[in-house]
Design a protein around this motif. Structure first.
Motif, mmCIF file in Angstrom:
data_model
loop_
_atom_site.group_PDB
_atom_site.id
_atom_site.type_symbol
_atom_site.label_atom_id
_atom_site.label_comp_id
_atom_site.label_asym_id
_atom_site.label_seq_id
_atom_site.Cartn_x
_atom_site.Cartn_y
_atom_site.Cartn_z
ATOM 1 N N GLU A 286 0.843 -1.190 0.000
ATOM 2 C CA GLU A 286 0.000 0.000 0.000
ATOM 3 C C GLU A 286 0.880 1.243 0.000
ATOM 4 O OE1 GLU A 286 -2.495 -0.756 3.468
ATOM 5 O OE2 GLU A 286 -4.126 -1.228 2.069
ATOM 6 N N SER A 287 0.333 2.334 -0.556
ATOM 7 C CA SER A 287 1.121 3.563 -0.641
ATOM 8 C C SER A 287 1.310 4.177 0.743
ATOM 9 C CB SER A 287 0.418 4.564 -1.556
ATOM 10 O OG SER A 287 -0.839 4.908 -1.022
ATOM 11 N N GLU B 165 2.656 9.729 -0.908
ATOM 12 C CA GLU B 165 3.426 9.130 -1.989
ATOM 13 C C GLU B 165 2.828 9.529 -3.340
ATOM 14 O OE1 GLU B 165 4.072 4.991 -1.293
ATOM 15 O OE2 GLU B 165 5.696 4.868 -2.765
ATOM 16 N N ILE C 273 3.073 9.137 -7.867
ATOM 17 C CA ILE C 273 3.573 8.334 -8.981
ATOM 18 C C ILE C 273 3.307 9.091 -10.278
ATOM 19 C CG2 ILE C 273 1.428 7.022 -9.313
ATOM 20 C CD1 ILE C 273 3.189 4.574 -10.008
ATOM 21 N N LEU D 90 0.090 -0.552 -4.653
ATOM 22 C CA LEU D 90 1.111 -0.221 -5.651
ATOM 23 C C LEU D 90 1.963 -1.436 -5.992
ATOM 24 C CD1 LEU D 90 2.533 3.108 -4.150
ATOM 25 C CD2 LEU D 90 0.938 2.867 -6.073
ATOM 26 N N THR E 245 5.789 -2.078 -6.655
ATOM 27 C CA THR E 245 7.008 -1.299 -6.408
ATOM 28 C C THR E 245 8.256 -2.154 -6.642
ATOM 29 O OG1 THR E 245 7.160 -1.906 -4.057
ATOM 30 C CG2 THR E 245 5.824 0.030 -4.610
ATOM 31 N N ASN F 158 12.372 0.797 -3.304
ATOM 32 C CA ASN F 158 11.122 1.237 -2.696
ATOM 33 C C ASN F 158 10.327 2.180 -3.610
ATOM 34 O OD1 ASN F 158 9.288 0.982 -0.596
ATOM 35 N ND2 ASN F 158 9.911 2.945 0.310
ATOM 36 N N PRO G 270 7.696 3.239 -6.573
ATOM 37 C CA PRO G 270 6.524 2.656 -7.242
ATOM 38 C C PRO G 270 6.763 2.549 -8.742
ATOM 39 C CG PRO G 270 6.065 4.939 -6.635
ATOM 40 C CD PRO G 270 7.426 4.608 -6.085
ATOM 41 N N ILE H 123 0.411 1.495 -10.496
ATOM 42 C CA ILE H 123 -0.740 1.498 -9.600
ATOM 43 C C ILE H 123 -1.457 0.178 -9.859
ATOM 44 C CG2 ILE H 123 -2.847 2.690 -8.889
ATOM 45 C CD1 ILE H 123 -1.739 5.170 -10.440
ATOM 46 N N GLY I 267 3.637 2.676 -14.317
ATOM 47 C CA GLY I 267 4.355 3.916 -14.025
ATOM 48 C C GLY I 267 5.366 4.243 -15.114
#
Lengths: 673, 266
Positions: free
Chosen positions: A171-172, A176, A178, A194, A196, A201, A203, A206, A212
């Motif tokens: 989870e974000s 955070e 992106i 997320l 990642t 670490n 992201p 989503i 991303g």
């Protein structure tokens, strides 16, 4: 979803009928067609319960095969997936167990990113997708083909530690952010799921929504990581709503595609990437909790032919039903019923059907009845009349008829019924404080964020507007009388309320008309009114309200037959203000009213010939009297003329010459006063 | 003194109630301010279900207490607080069945529910945030989809004219299985002096066989009882029958609208 006929054709040996015919077949057996886009493409409005399997060309091909009774040549989902080699270069960990169902990642080395072959480009472009490069196109093609969202990351953009890439689904964190593939930056609500890079670490996507920018495939990409996953539909839906970001992927996850589909998607995309971009599969990691895998397995459903007919009102045979299940390519078994007296019975026989894993809608036996009903066609269901109600039962319409009785009482006394909005302004009304009103959390109209706690406020407004339009609507009436019966909302209850509105147009406003009407109502229809607090002018001039008694109305309605009214075609009114002009004329005794009005209409028509948007909307006689003038008996007729245009507001500059023309015409015969 | 006029919704509901009354249907009522249980959950639309997105809902600022028994309240407290403007008349199906079961009256049940419903969506000439629906429910031991077709066939022939006919298309509603979309073929009323219009098909309501879970939720045995339900907009029917061009006129409080129809009291 946009569906291409050419794409579908790959599933069939025989040439498919035209797009229009396909659209027609689907409309009556599967789901609505939003629009036929071209000779190759139609837009299918897949029903919510079928979105798990039919947001795909494969799913739609399967439907068409069943509806048109054509063999589907090859179906990826009917070919079991061979186990993949396990990856030694990937690590996948999951930080949140609730929001994901399955996560598969594959590591492919040495692809050649470039443009896609023509067939792939054309396939994607035909359904409105942009071709990006061979790797990305392959993931999109497989998604549009079988419904599994897929994503490719550039491995070089991820950190490798001790020869391993590490993907973490988590989870974000607070605040955070992106940047997605298309370059937009999103501030993520805390708890957004997320994908990642665990080693940095950072992201890289989503979950279930969009990839991303950080790990985007570029022309320099050589090694890729492919994701084929499944995320919780509710969680994906919430994320999409929060970010206002709806994608092909999120749409499929929120409709709960089967987690089983992920491995089929992975197999198909690996094959296609191999074909269009080369490369070598290093291996796959599949995180698929056993309880999720277990829940994804469909349960067998049992249905008898008798039950199918009992619900549809049809007389299908066991053979008819078998035919439907065959056409849908279901796996099933038939167990004939052994009647000890009459021998085997097909009709009472039972089908045991194993739904295909992707058909998430087939959960109860009744869903199989729908399959039979729609595939054989609802036109086969013949209209049948309901039997008479059993003795001792009757249609109870007492409450409704009681309400109608009050309406009839009021229209007989000259009141006209209106209907107004349930939403109300927040501010005080009739001396009541705003905190008594129930407020909406998400009002549509910000000026009316509350529920009405009385009908009086709307009536005041309606009465004022009715007064303004009365000459146009009612002619030379002396008064306007309105009523509304509707629901009002108190903090602890809903009430059925009656409001009356009254305005004297000519002469003196009566101070007792409303209270007298209500007293008559209470006397003639005893029990109808619950509270008789209403007084003339208690809310505003000529407006009064009272609460009706449901029990009283039920008693009044038991033996009442509401009056029947027939309405004819509706005639629009103009949005522009009307104009009034009066004209009075002396005529010799014996002249009919209609002679004069016809002369006025004739003169009007002659004058407006060249400006035909001007209409004489009404012509009302409002005064007539006789008088001896120079020993001759003369009759005076006074008419009120109402002019309007549907296109504009009429001006004096055009109405004055018009009236002059009418006056001149009347003066030829009579004498305008 | 001249008589007043009835609102066209009232006129339509009288015709509807009369036709269905002759087929044995009563008229049932329920609150416009509903709880989540009746508006959604009991109709097979659990929280988080995408079907809740199908209907844009008006929610209240804070839930409002309702009058239910203590035991009921305990079992599903949150759900029984009035918190939504009903998005359809279907919750009255559930309320009606619950009441009958409570009173010990078993099916057959036949009711219609004409009533106001609310959708939080942008308004235009064909969309209004508040409008009337007419719901129908028939439950018994042998009620079939063919009965739904027969009932609607009779209704539309009497309401729109003897040439009217209905057809079903597949659809999806969480509270019916199978679900159908109902189209009706008819000829719109011609205005005086205008040529008769061509007949056409028009989508007018949704319906289907009541989902067994809904029947169970009402406290009835779905092995024994089955039935049909349907629902559609009343304004839309009036619009096609009489040629009204803008749905927003209905609840505008405008006197000109009510007088826009030729009227003939029988």
């Amino acid at each position: 979803m946009k569906i291409s006929r050419n794409w579908l054709q790959e599933y069939f040996e025989q040439a498919l009928p035209s797009v229009e015919e396909l659209a027609e077949a689907l409309t009556f057996h599967s789901f609505e067609i939003e629009e036929v886009v071209s000779s190759d493409v139609f837009d299918v409005k897949v029903l919510p319960d079928r979105a798990a399997d039919c947001l795909s060309h494969r799913g739609v091909a399967r439907e068409i095969g069943a509806v048109l009774n054509q063999l589907v040549l090859s179906d990826s989902l009917r070919h079991p997936v061979e186990p993949f080699p396990e990856s030694g270069s990937l690590k996948v960990s999951i930080d949140n167990q609730e929001k994901y169902l399955r996560y598969m990642a594959a590591y492919v080395r040495g692809v050649k990113v470039g443009s896609s072959p023509a067939w792939l480009k054309e396939a994607l472009e035909s359904v409105g997708q942009r071709s990006i490069n061979n790797v990305v196109d392959a993931t999109n093609f497989v998604m549009l083909n079988i419904g599994q969202p897929l994503h490719a990351f550039d491995a070089a953009r991820l950190q490798e530690v001790n020869g391993k890439f590490s993907i973490l689904v988590r989870e974000s964190a607070p605040e955070e952010k992106i940047v997605t593939l298309t370059g937009e930056e999103y501030a993520l609500p805390e708890g957004t799921l997320l994908i990642t890079d665990a080693n940095t670490n950072a992201p890289i996507g989503i979950a279930g929504v969009k990839g991303g920018k950080a790990a985007e495939i570029s022309n320099d990409t050589i090694d890729i990581i492919i994701e084929s996953a499944n995320f919780d539909g509710v969680s994906v839906r919430k994320t999409s709503q929060a970010l206002k970001l709806w994608t092909d992927a999120s749409q499929r996850y929120q409709n709960k595609i089967s987690p089983e589909l992920a491995s089929y998607g992975m197999r198909d995309v690996l094959e296609l990437i191999q074909q269009v971009a080369g490369g070598e599969l290093e291996g796959v990691i599949d995180v698929y909790p056993p309880e999720v895998a277990h829940a994804a397995k469909p349960e067998p459903l049992e249905i008898t032919v008798e039950k199918i007919n009992a619900v549809l009102g049809t007389s299908y045979t066991a053979g008819d039903v078998k035919h439907v299940f065959d056409r849908l390519d279901f796996r099933f078994q038939f167990i004939p019923f052994m009647d000890p007296e009459h021998g085997p019975s097909e009709e009472k026989g039972t089908y045991i059907v194993m739904p295909p894993f992707e058909r998430r809608d087939l959960t109860i036996p009744e869903t199989l009845i729908e399959e039979v009903g729609r595939i054989l066609g609802y036109e086969q269901v013949k209209p049948e009349q309901m039997p008479e109600l059993p003795v001792g039962r009757s249609a109870d319409q007492a409450r409704y008829r009681g309400i109608e009785r009050v309406k009839d009482f009021l229209t007989e006394r000259g009141f006209t019924e209106i209907s107004t909005q349930t939403f109300a302004a927040e501010e005080k009304e009739g001396g009541k404080s705003a905190d008594e009103k129930i407020m909406l959390a998400n009002p549509l109209d910000q000026t009316r964020p509350a529920l009405r706690s009385s009908l009086a406020e709307n009536m005041e407004d309606a009465l004022m507007r009715a007064t303004n339009v009365a000459p146009r609507v009612l002619g030379p009436a002396a008064e306007v009388k309105l009523f509304e019966i509707g629901t009002i909302f108190k903090k602890d209850s809903e009430e059925l309320s009656l409001v009356l509105g009254y305005k004297q147009l000519t002469g003196k406003q009566s101070q007792t008309l409303l209270s007298q009407t209500l007293q008559d109502l209470a006397a003639e229809l005893p029990g109808a009114v619950q509270t008789l607090e209403m007084q003339d002018g208690s809310f505003g001039p000529g407006v009064g309200e009272c609460i009706l008694s449901i029990d009283g109305l039920i008693a009044l309605g038991k033996a009442y037959e509401p009056r029947k009214v027939l309405l004819g075609p509706y005639k629009q009114f103009s949005q522009y203000p009307f104009a009034l002009r009066d004209i009075a004329v002396w005529t010799p005794e014996g002249t009919e009213e209609s002679e004069v009005s016809s002369a006025i209409v004739g003169a009007f028509q002659k004058h407006v010939e060249d400006m035909n948007d001007v209409q004489l909307a009404r012509i009302d006689l409002f005064d007539r009297f006789s008088k001896q003038i120079d020993a001759e008996e003369k009759v005076s007729y006074a008419f009120r003329l109402v002019f309007e245009s549907f296109e504009r507001t009429l001006s004096d500059a055009e109405l004055n010459p018009l009236m002059d023309a009418i006056t001149a015409a009347l003066n030829q015969k009579w004498q305008v006063r | 003194m001249a008589e007043g006029r009835l609102h066209p919704i009232t006129v339509a509901v009288r015709e509807i109630a009369d036709i269905f009354g002759r087929m044995g249907f009563g008229v049932a009522y329920g609150p416009e301010l509903e709880d989540e249980w009746h508006n959604f959950t009991s109709l097979n639309v659990p929280p988080g279900h995408p079907a809740r997105d199908m209907q844009d809902t008006f929610w209240l600022q804070g839930a409002v207490a309702t009058n239910v028994s203590a035991s009921e309240k305990e079992s599903r407290e949150k759900e029984l607080e009035r918190s939504v403007l009903r998005t359809h008349t279907s919750p009255v199906q559930m309320r009606y069945m619950e009441e009958q079961v409570k009173a010990g009256v078993m099916p057959p049940y036949r009711v219609i529910v004409p009533g106001k419903v609310f959708r939080n969506e942008a308004t235009d000439a064909t969309h209004e945030a508040q409008f009337y629906q007419n719901e129908g429910l028939a439950i018994g031991e042998n009620v079939t989809l063919a009965h739904l077709k027969g009932t609607l066939d009779t209704f539309f022939r009497e309401y729109l004219g003897p040439e009217a006919k209905v057809r079903f298309r597949p659809s999806f509603f969480p509270f019916t299985e199978p679900s159908v979309e109902v189209d009706v073929w008819f000829k719109p009323q011609a205005r005086a002096g205008e040529p008769e219009s061509e007949g056409r098909w028009l989508e007018v309501m949704g319906g289907g066989m009541v989902h067994p879970q809904v029947i169970e939720n009402a406290g009835l045995d779905s092995k024994k009882y089955q039935g049909f339900a349907f629902g559609g907009g009343i304004e839309r029917l009036i619009m096609v029958k009489h040629g009204v061009n803008d749905v927003r006129l209905f609840h505008s409080g405008d006197l000109r609208f009510v007088y826009g129809f030729e009227e003939n009291v029988q």
